[in-house]
Design an enzyme around this catalytic site. Structure first.
Site, PDB file in Angstrom:
ATOM      1  N   GLY A  46       0.558  -1.053  -0.054  1.00  0.00           N
ATOM      2  CA  GLY A  46      -0.138  -0.574   0.306  1.00  0.00           C
ATOM      3  C   GLY A  46       0.753   1.547   0.193  1.00  0.00           C
ATOM      4  O   GLY A  46       1.549   1.577  -0.252  1.00  0.00           O
ATOM      5  N   ASN A  47       0.267   2.010   0.683  1.00  0.00           N
ATOM      6  CA  ASN A  47       1.049   4.023   0.152  1.00  0.00           C
ATOM      7  C   ASN A  47       0.703   4.718   1.574  1.00  0.00           C
ATOM      8  O   ASN A  47      -0.631   4.155   1.966  1.00  0.00           O
ATOM      9  CB  ASN A  47       0.368   4.066  -1.114  1.00  0.00           C
ATOM     10  CG  ASN A  47      -0.642   4.658  -0.987  1.00  0.00           C
ATOM     11  OD1 ASN A  47      -0.906   5.566  -1.082  1.00  0.00           O
ATOM     12  ND2 ASN A  47      -0.423   4.150  -2.079  1.00  0.00           N
TER      13      ASN A  47
END
Ligand code: C5P
Length: 399
Positions: free
Chosen positions: A201-202
């Protein structure tokens, strides 16, 4: 914007402290004008500290600056909260025996009032006649709400909550330049599954995209917000009758949703942070140490969604992309942005520098806006809502 907040003598004045805070946090310059009576409920130092401006009730202070009319003349909006039954009567009669009275008579800005009083006083025919007259003159009225009143009574007369008054104020200050425009905004960050409990993810919180959706709706647009993994408290900012929320998880879902929603849209804004790569294999069961050794994660490239949307756009449709960069300096930031705008084929590109401490998960942002053909369409900084307003200004110029 310059906002005058008039405070009259009611117990609800304590809630107006929070309203002033919301307005200053929203980037507005607020001058508080209490009546003498109001100061019996909340004192002058509180108003000065919270608004960061000197506060007076009198027309005889600061006479050299003609303060009794100057405040009203300079205001973009005048709010009266709480507005007592007595203050409504004074407003209706046009009395000007204090600084709030002269300010209200001298202003040509919209006026928003939030009545607060006992239910009987609100229902009284004199009050209802005053309200009707004020409405007819174009005064905007928020509330009162039905609920608990001072002294344990209950009924209509409770001042609207500060958040509601704030929203009404914002609506009066925002132009309706996107009326009927159909907008799709993506926001948040994709999660590419590795196994049922893990993902790549980020750090995108979705705040900037949510602010873009909320600002567009406030200006009259019909908005679809495609939300990728946005926390509930952030998504709550997008609660608006003109905003439809579609939730997605991974980049492939975001791509499907955007392609579907973009068909009907006039403007497509791709503010989501999309993973460039996804794990090729998604394990059906959680990977464990017992699976043996460090598991290799082979990656495959995700489709560039905004590039696909830009190349499929119909005539008249605007596609807006974002670029979050970690450049050495401003020159490199803009060089990268120009290349990205061309590579993706987007009409506008919103560029911001990000890093460990900036851009992500924060309430503030600072951006460059590149218009069609890479022309400099300005810079904006401040709260993400203010940045959103500047971005829509630039989009509206092209639309
Ligand atoms: O290439 P980069 O990720 O910096 O580009 C950012 C812009 O491209 C954003 O508007 C983002 O939403 C979009 N993007 C996309 N699909 C990808 C990667 C990025 O639409 N796979």
């Amino acid at each position: 914007m310059n906002i005058v907040v008039g405070v009259t003598g009611g117990i609800a004045a304590y809630k107006t402290v929070h309203l002033v805070r919301l307005l200053t946090k929203g980037g507005h310059d607020v001058t508080v004008v209490p009546t003498e009576d109001a100061l019996r409920f909340v004192g002058l130092p509180t108003w000065e500290a919270i608004s960061r401006h000197p506060v007076t009730t009198s027309v005889h202070d600061d006479v050299a600056k003609v303060r009794h009319v100057a405040l009203g003349q300079a205001a973009d909006l005048v709010i009266v909260a709480p507005a007592t039954a007595n203050s409504l009567a004074k407003m209706t009669a046009g009395l000007a025996d204090d600084l709030l009275g002269t300010t209200l008579l001298a202003t040509e800005a919209p006026v928003l009032i939030a009545p607060a009083m006992h239910a009987e006083m609100w229902r009284n025919r004199a009050t209802q006649a005053n309200i009707a007259t004020l409405r007819e003159r174009g005064v905007h009225i928020v509330g009162p709400a039905d609920g608990e009143l001072a002294g344990g009574d209950s009924g209509p007369g409770r001042m609207s909550e500060p958040e509601e008054i704030f929203a009404a104020a914002q609506a009066l200050l925002t132009p309706g330049d996107l009326l009927g425009v159909r907008v799709v905004v993506s926001a948040g960050g994709t999660r590419e599954p590795i196994d049922p409990v893990r993902f790549l993810g980020n750090r995108s919180s979705g705040r900037q995209g949510v602010a873009l959706a909320a600002e567009a709706a406030a200006r009259g647009a019909e908005v679809t917000l495609v939300a990728a993994n946005i926390a509930g408290d952030v998504l709550a900012e997008a609660r608006h009758p003109a905003i439809r929320i579609v939730t997605v998880g991974a980049a492939a879902e975001l791509a499907d949703a955007m392609k579907r929603e973009a068909v009907e849209a006039d403007v497509v804004v791709m503010a989501a942070a999309v993973a460039d790569y996804r794990p090729v294999e998604v394990s059906e069961r959680k990977l464990t140490k017992e699976s043996g050794g460090v598991p290799p994660i082979e990656l495959a490239e995700n489709e560039d969604i905004v590039a696909a949307l830009a190349s499929a756009r119909r005539p008249g449709q605007l596609v807006v992309g974002f670029a979050a960069e970690t450049p050495e300096d401003e020159v490199e930031l803009l060089e990268r942005a120009h290349r990205k705008q061309q590579r993706k084929g987007v009409d506008l590109l919103i560029v911001n520098a990000v890093g460990w401490e900036r851009g992500f998960e924060t309430a503030e942002n600072a951006v460059h806006i590149l218009g069609p053909g890479g022309v400099d369409a300005g810079v904006a900084s401040g709260s993400k809502r203010l940045v959103a307003a500047a971005i829509w200004d630039a989009i509206a110029r092209e639309h």
